[in-house]
Design a protein around this motif. Structure first.
Motif, PDB file in Angstrom:
ATOM      1  N   SER A 280     110.490  11.611  63.439  1.00 45.95           N
ATOM      2  CA  SER A 280     109.698  11.864  62.407  1.00 45.95           C
ATOM      3  C   SER A 280     111.133  12.529  61.498  1.00 45.95           C
ATOM      4  N   LEU A 281     112.142  12.801  62.006  1.00 47.45           N
ATOM      5  CA  LEU A 281     113.397  13.418  61.116  1.00 47.45           C
ATOM      6  C   LEU A 281     114.122  11.922  60.853  1.00 47.45           C
ATOM      7  N   CYS A 282     114.110  11.293  61.932  1.00 52.75           N
ATOM      8  CA  CYS A 282     115.372   9.953  61.659  1.00 52.75           C
ATOM      9  C   CYS A 282     114.574   8.732  60.751  1.00 52.75           C
ATOM     10  N   VAL A 283     113.376   8.799  60.380  1.00 53.17           N
ATOM     11  CA  VAL A 283     112.603   7.932  59.600  1.00 53.17           C
ATOM     12  C   VAL A 283     112.913   8.416  58.200  1.00 53.17           C
ATOM     13  N   GLN A 284     113.077   9.768  57.745  1.00 50.59           N
ATOM     14  CA  GLN A 284     113.358  10.151  56.656  1.00 50.59           C
ATOM     15  C   GLN A 284     114.890  10.497  56.347  1.00 50.59           C
TER      16      GLN A 284
ATOM     17  N   TYR B 175     107.944  12.643  75.260  1.00 54.77           N
ATOM     18  CA  TYR B 175     107.220  11.996  74.219  1.00 54.77           C
ATOM     19  C   TYR B 175     107.188  13.130  72.983  1.00 54.77           C
ATOM     20  N   VAL B 176     107.060  14.378  73.066  1.00 57.05           N
ATOM     21  CA  VAL B 176     107.163  15.352  71.945  1.00 57.05           C
ATOM     22  C   VAL B 176     108.444  15.217  71.343  1.00 57.05           C
ATOM     23  N   LEU B 177     109.555  15.118  72.248  1.00 57.15           N
ATOM     24  CA  LEU B 177     110.882  15.389  71.447  1.00 57.15           C
ATOM     25  C   LEU B 177     111.105  14.058  70.915  1.00 57.15           C
ATOM     26  N   GLN B 178     110.841  12.878  71.362  1.00 68.52           N
ATOM     27  CA  GLN B 178     110.837  11.720  70.674  1.00 68.52           C
ATOM     28  C   GLN B 178     110.074  11.557  69.331  1.00 68.52           C
ATOM     29  N   GLY B 179     108.835  12.136  69.246  1.00 72.36           N
ATOM     30  CA  GLY B 179     108.178  12.298  68.080  1.00 72.36           C
ATOM     31  C   GLY B 179     108.758  13.040  67.136  1.00 72.36           C
ATOM     32  N   TRP B 180     109.344  14.047  67.301  1.00 77.27           N
ATOM     33  CA  TRP B 180     109.927  14.932  66.547  1.00 77.27           C
ATOM     34  C   TRP B 180     111.442  14.477  65.911  1.00 77.27           C
TER      35      TRP B 180
ATOM     36  N   ASN C  24     109.759  -0.639  60.342  1.00 81.18           N
ATOM     37  CA  ASN C  24     108.412  -0.393  60.749  1.00 81.18           C
ATOM     38  C   ASN C  24     107.904   1.128  61.092  1.00 81.18           C
ATOM     39  N   LEU C  25     108.763   1.641  61.578  1.00 78.65           N
ATOM     40  CA  LEU C  25     108.404   3.136  61.994  1.00 78.65           C
ATOM     41  C   LEU C  25     108.344   3.863  60.733  1.00 78.65           C
ATOM     42  N   ARG C  26     108.965   3.710  59.506  1.00 75.58           N
ATOM     43  CA  ARG C  26     109.032   4.286  58.258  1.00 75.58           C
ATOM     44  C   ARG C  26     107.584   4.119  57.418  1.00 75.58           C
ATOM     45  N   ALA C  27     107.174   2.869  57.658  1.00 74.73           N
ATOM     46  CA  ALA C  27     105.772   2.392  57.110  1.00 74.73           C
ATOM     47  C   ALA C  27     104.704   3.156  57.573  1.00 74.73           C
ATOM     48  N   VAL C  28     104.612   3.490  59.390  1.00 75.84           N
ATOM     49  CA  VAL C  28     103.845   4.135  59.980  1.00 75.84           C
ATOM     50  C   VAL C  28     103.746   5.641  59.385  1.00 75.84           C
TER      51      VAL C  28
ATOM     52  N   ASN D  91     102.531   5.583  55.891  1.00 77.04           N
ATOM     53  CA  ASN D  91     100.989   5.604  55.820  1.00 77.04           C
ATOM     54  C   ASN D  91     100.102   6.405  56.378  1.00 77.04           C
ATOM     55  N   ASP D  92     100.895   7.888  56.607  1.00 83.55           N
ATOM     56  CA  ASP D  92     100.170   9.027  57.323  1.00 83.55           C
ATOM     57  C   ASP D  92      99.488   8.571  58.430  1.00 83.55           C
ATOM     58  N   GLU D  93     100.154   7.896  59.410  1.00 84.10           N
ATOM     59  CA  GLU D  93      99.678   7.239  60.768  1.00 84.10           C
ATOM     60  C   GLU D  93     100.447   7.909  61.881  1.00 84.10           C
ATOM     61  N   TRP D  94     101.558   8.967  61.626  1.00 88.33           N
ATOM     62  CA  TRP D  94     102.286   9.055  62.598  1.00 88.33           C
ATOM     63  C   TRP D  94     101.766   9.856  63.776  1.00 88.33           C
ATOM     64  N   ASP D  95     100.901  10.722  63.769  1.00 91.68           N
ATOM     65  CA  ASP D  95     100.271  11.285  64.925  1.00 91.68           C
ATOM     66  C   ASP D  95      99.270  10.463  65.466  1.00 91.68           C
ATOM     67  N   PHE D  96      98.854   9.663  64.972  1.00 96.87           N
ATOM     68  CA  PHE D  96      97.642   8.735  65.603  1.00 96.87           C
ATOM     69  C   PHE D  96      98.634   7.472  66.517  1.00 96.87           C
ATOM     70  N   PHE D  97      99.676   7.169  65.852  1.00 91.88           N
ATOM     71  CA  PHE D  97     100.764   6.255  66.210  1.00 91.88           C
ATOM     72  C   PHE D  97     101.230   6.965  67.524  1.00 91.88           C
ATOM     73  N   GLN D  98     101.793   8.189  67.629  1.00 92.83           N
ATOM     74  CA  GLN D  98     102.341   8.733  68.780  1.00 92.83           C
ATOM     75  C   GLN D  98     101.345   8.749  69.953  1.00 92.83           C
TER      76      GLN D  98
END
Length: 495
Positions: A134-138, A126-131, A455-459, A462-469
């Protein structure tokens, strides 16, 4: 190679001692700091992998005896151990597990160690997925892949990152539904809606679109095709009372007021038209339906004025009236101003002071509520001026645009009440949310992949990334391991 707990911890301790010795040697030899830093990072990754392997080894294999009762059935321990690949931020591990089921050829029903560790469905932590995401949406998938490889030394394929993106995006809707409504004391007094459309370059479908066009294109032909994403934004804001002259100074002379109200609890969404359960759902319908939900949730007592600022796209206004009532509809002042520039260039050279003065004078009149005077004046100038056929057609388009949107141009009333009159938030969202990520060189999307990314880029925006993970880890653990509490009970007894 699978290491025991003791072997892994001993190796980690040895690597740590080697790292300390390296520091001593570097100190004695005056090694440059960047070399030490790089060496430290590689050693820390290795220590992290060994320590994590030791932690996994300390849990055992999840052997809870030859049988276990689950949902009123007796499950049997299947013969042997079953290895599970796990790719962590420190590197790849192999995790041997005991598995319970009815027989080897059937689906594994309970895997105690997986449930206790809360392993994800895929091989990637999950940690690797989040990292990763977070790069792929940018950035592009390829650039993100290379970034992770440079930092962590992990090799991942573009396909695995795309699949990870789609899988993660499946949890976005549930995350949105789980979020609490902002409390009234955290909101401002005006609820604002804004929407716009932005095209996304799509891959050609051979059956629907035919083969790619080659050679020199004829008029009306396009090498690629786009599908429009509807981008919506909702936020609250305090009134910002201004005069017509102050607005003209701001938008034309760049004289900004210092204390501009800041939007609160801003939410962005983007939706493509797509087929869901065999039914086509339009992106605009999804966004404006969401607007309706936001109004119901964030203006329950109806005390806030609800304002919608958009451009002159008729389909957007029609969709608004279909889903929402009682809204103050405002034409974005910047789109009105663009038409004034078009009119100015019918009479004056582009970039001339005369054109600028022409726009400034008519913009101020429009902001004072004198749209009719401006339209009438343009008609007179068109009749009296010696315009070419092309210029007359251009001026006619401006007049028709102003006449069609006149009911949304009561700017004197809007300014007096402090309502926003520009759709800068959604204009910026179209650029940041869609264009900056979806229109890179050579990028072509399919609907499912594009919507997942949006969907993920909007999250993320919206500064919700950590809450979403955190949310998706919790719900996926519950979904994958409904037996986790049973396992914990049996595990404590076995210990």
């Amino acid at each position: 190679m699978i290491l025991s707990k003791e072997q892994a911890i001993l190796k980690a301790e040895k690597e740590f001692q080697n790292m300390l010795e390296m520091i001593k040697q570097a100190t004695a030899n005056g090694v440059m700091i960047h070399e030490v830093e790089g060496d430290l990072w590689e050693r820390l990754l290795k220590i992290g992998r060994l320590t994590l392997q030791g932690y996994v080894g300390s849990q055992g294999t999840g052997d809870l005896g030859p049988t276990m009762d689950y949902e009123g059935r007796e499950l049997h321990r299947l013969e042997g151990l079953f290895d599970r690949r796990y790719v962590s931020i420190f590197g790849e591990l192999l995790i041997p597990r005991t598995v319970y089921g009815t027989r080897l050829t059937q689906k594994f029903e309970v895997i105690p160690l997986d449930g206790r560790l809360g392993l994800p469905q895929s091989d990637f932590s999950y940690v690797l997925q989040g990292w990763d995401q977070s790069l792929c949406v940018q950035n592009s998938y390829d650039e993100s892949r290379h970034t992770i490889q440079r930092i962590l030394g992990l090799g991942q394929t573009i396909g695995s990152l795309e699949q990870m993106n789609r899988s993660m995006a499946e949890d976005v809707e549930g995350f949105h539904d789980s979020q609490p409504v902002p409390s009234p004391d955290q909101e401002d007094s005006i609820l604002l809606l804004t929407a716009d459309g932005k095209g996304i370059p799509m891959r050609r479908d051979l059956q629907q679109d035919g083969p790619s066009l080659r050679g020199r294109l004829t008029k009306g032909q396009k090498a690629g095709k786009k599908r429009e994403a509807c981008v919506g934004g909702v936020y609250t804001v305090e009134p910002f009372v201004r005069t017509a002259k102050e607005v003209v100074d701001e938008v034309l002379r760049k004289k900004r007021k210092i204390k501009r109200p800041v939007p609160k609890n801003k939410q962005l969404r983007a939706a493509l038209t797509q087929t869901v359960d065999g039914k086509e759902i339009k992106g605009k319908e999804r966004i404006f339906s969401w607007f309706s939900e936001q109004i119901a949730a964030r203006n329950q007592d109806g005390a806030k004025p609800v304002v919608c600022v958009m451009d002159g796209d008729r389909s957007l206004w029609k969709m608004l009236t279909r889903f929402v009532v009682g809204v103050v509809c405002i034409l974005d002042i910047y789109h009105a101003m663009e038409r004034l520039w078009d009119a100015a260039y019918c009479f004056f050279p582009e970039g001339s002071e005369e054109a600028k003065d022409f726009v400034a004078e008519r913009l101020e009149r429009i902001l004072e509520g004198k749209v009719g005077y401006v339209i009438g004046g343009l008609k007179q100038m068109g009749t009296k001026g010696n315009l070419s056929k092309r210029r007359r057609a251009q001026l006619s388009k401006v007049i028709v645009y102003l006449e069609n949107n006149r009911k949304f141009m009561k700017y004197d009333e809007y300014l007096e009440k402090g309502y926003p009159i520009g759709s800068g938030v959604v204009e910026g969202a179209c650029r940041h949310l869609v264009k900056d990520r979806m229109e890179g060189t050579g990028m072509r999307w399919r609907v499912v992949g594009a919507q997942s990314m949006l969907n993920l880029r909007a999250v993320f925006l919206n500064d919700e990334w950590d809450f979403f993970q955190k949310y998706r880890i919790e719900i996926n653990c519950r979904k994958l391991y409904p037996y986790r509490e049973i396992i914990e009970s049996l595990w404590s007894k076995a210990a």
